[in-house]
Design a protein around this motif. Sequence first.
Motif, PDB file in Angstrom:
ATOM      1  N   THR A  39       0.825  -1.206   0.000  1.00  0.00           N
ATOM      2  CA  THR A  39       0.000   0.000   0.000  1.00  0.00           C
ATOM      3  C   THR A  39       0.861   1.258   0.000  1.00  0.00           C
ATOM      4  O   THR A  39       1.829   1.355   0.751  1.00  0.00           O
ATOM      5  N   ALA A  42      -0.570   7.358  -1.087  1.00  0.00           N
ATOM      6  CA  ALA A  42      -1.657   7.847  -1.939  1.00  0.00           C
ATOM      7  C   ALA A  42      -2.889   6.955  -1.804  1.00  0.00           C
ATOM      8  O   ALA A  42      -4.016   7.453  -1.680  1.00  0.00           O
ATOM      9  N   GLN A  43      -2.689   5.641  -1.816  1.00  0.00           N
ATOM     10  CA  GLN A  43      -3.810   4.712  -1.659  1.00  0.00           C
ATOM     11  C   GLN A  43      -4.451   4.868  -0.277  1.00  0.00           C
ATOM     12  O   GLN A  43      -5.680   4.857  -0.151  1.00  0.00           O
ATOM     13  N   LEU A  45      -4.490   7.545   1.644  1.00  0.00           N
ATOM     14  CA  LEU A  45      -5.244   8.802   1.697  1.00  0.00           C
ATOM     15  C   LEU A  45      -6.561   8.683   0.936  1.00  0.00           C
ATOM     16  O   LEU A  45      -7.578   9.247   1.361  1.00  0.00           O
ATOM     17  N   ASP A  46      -6.576   7.938  -0.167  1.00  0.00           N
ATOM     18  CA  ASP A  46      -7.835   7.676  -0.875  1.00  0.00           C
ATOM     19  C   ASP A  46      -8.794   6.894   0.022  1.00  0.00           C
ATOM     20  O   ASP A  46      -9.994   7.185   0.070  1.00  0.00           O
ATOM     21  N   ASP A  47      -8.265   5.909   0.751  1.00  0.00           N
ATOM     22  CA  ASP A  47      -9.094   5.130   1.674  1.00  0.00           C
ATOM     23  C   ASP A  47      -9.669   6.023   2.775  1.00  0.00           C
ATOM     24  O   ASP A  47     -10.836   5.893   3.150  1.00  0.00           O
ATOM     25  N   ARG A  49     -10.261   9.261   2.561  1.00  0.00           N
ATOM     26  CA  ARG A  49     -11.304  10.093   1.951  1.00  0.00           C
ATOM     27  C   ARG A  49     -12.620   9.317   1.811  1.00  0.00           C
ATOM     28  O   ARG A  49     -13.704   9.839   2.076  1.00  0.00           O
ATOM     29  N   ARG A  50     -12.519   8.053   1.388  1.00  0.00           N
ATOM     30  CA  ARG A  50     -13.719   7.225   1.253  1.00  0.00           C
ATOM     31  C   ARG A  50     -14.340   6.941   2.627  1.00  0.00           C
ATOM     32  O   ARG A  50     -15.565   6.967   2.773  1.00  0.00           O
ATOM     33  N   ARG A  53     -16.316  10.048   3.634  1.00  0.00           N
ATOM     34  CA  ARG A  53     -16.951  10.738   2.501  1.00  0.00           C
ATOM     35  C   ARG A  53     -18.091  11.646   2.939  1.00  0.00           C
ATOM     36  O   ARG A  53     -18.493  12.538   2.201  1.00  0.00           O
ATOM     37  N   PRO A  59     -11.193  16.365   2.318  1.00  0.00           N
ATOM     38  CA  PRO A  59     -10.266  16.311   1.171  1.00  0.00           C
ATOM     39  C   PRO A  59      -9.427  17.575   1.014  1.00  0.00           C
ATOM     40  O   PRO A  59      -8.222  17.491   0.735  1.00  0.00           O
TER      41      PRO A  59
END
Length: 99
Positions: A39, A42-43, A45-47, A49-50, A53, A59
């Motif tokens: 991991t 970047a991955q 931080l995407d997790d 954000r999700r 949400r 964000p």
Amino acid sequence: MSTTGSEPSESGAVVVRYWAAARAAAGVESDRVEVGSGTSLAQLLDDVRRLHRDRPKLPDVLGVCSVLVGDRPVGAADPAAVAVRPGDTIELLPPFAGG
């Protein structure tokens, strides 16, 4: 990907700690997020954000945060090239005013 005994090969969790405005934007002090041995930051931080949400300011706040992976500052490194490993602590520090 082959691994040796010193490299994590299983999934596990990291602790993501939010500071100051990041804490307010996330609505929590910290999260435990599952990651695998490949991991990237970047991955992760995407997790995050999700995961949050429903928190529309997060964000934008994450976009200005300084990040520590363990005790290592990420600085200007590409988040896609920064590995996070199970057991790491990720500190998200927005700009602080004053002092």
